[in-house]
Write an enzyme that holds these catalytic residues in place. Sequence first.
Site, PDB file in Angstrom:
ATOM      1  N   CYS A  69       0.848  -1.196   0.000  1.00  0.00           N
ATOM      2  CA  CYS A  69       0.000   0.000   0.000  1.00  0.00           C
ATOM      3  C   CYS A  69       0.886   1.249   0.000  1.00  0.00           C
ATOM      4  O   CYS A  69       1.622   1.489   0.957  1.00  0.00           O
ATOM      5  CB  CYS A  69      -0.896  -0.030   1.237  1.00  0.00           C
ATOM      6  SG  CYS A  69      -1.684   1.522   1.680  1.00  0.00           S
ATOM      7  N   CYS A  72       0.239   3.645   2.885  1.00  0.00           N
ATOM      8  CA  CYS A  72       0.742   3.048   4.136  1.00  0.00           C
ATOM      9  C   CYS A  72       2.239   3.300   4.276  1.00  0.00           C
ATOM     10  O   CYS A  72       2.720   3.657   5.359  1.00  0.00           O
ATOM     11  CB  CYS A  72       0.498   1.542   4.163  1.00  0.00           C
ATOM     12  SG  CYS A  72      -1.222   1.032   4.166  1.00  0.00           S
TER      13      CYS A  72
END
Length: 144
Positions: A69, A72
């Site tokens: 991600c 993230c």
Amino acid sequence: MSDPVHLVCHYCHGINRVPRERLIDGPKCGKCGQPLLNGAPAQLDEKSFDRHIRRNDLPVLVDFWSPTCGPCMMMAPAFDQAAHRLEPAMRLAKVNVQSNPGLAMRHEVRGVPTVILFKGGAEAGRNVGAMDLEGIVSWARQYL
């Protein structure tokens, strides 16, 4: 003297009792000798998660994230820095949802990054989406 606070060690997962006024003194784990407040998030998995959430007397801020991600990965350094700013008022932890899909399902994490604050073993707040350092700190402090 104030009531003791229970802290779970990031390293050995032992439970320690520390007088609240001694939290700023750099307490160490009575079992393994490692620092209890090290300014870094604990890496939790299916085996250690419940112990940290239920046995820490301090609130626990958990970042549910994935290594694939982009947001993230962009938020990761800010979350790590937030540990320095938020300890000893709360503990910080991270859960890799790819390695621990059961935790993501149990806590209904549908998108990452998701940050959940636990107090007394129960969810007290949730934020979905990446935040910068100031965003993480100000969001978390509203629950103190």
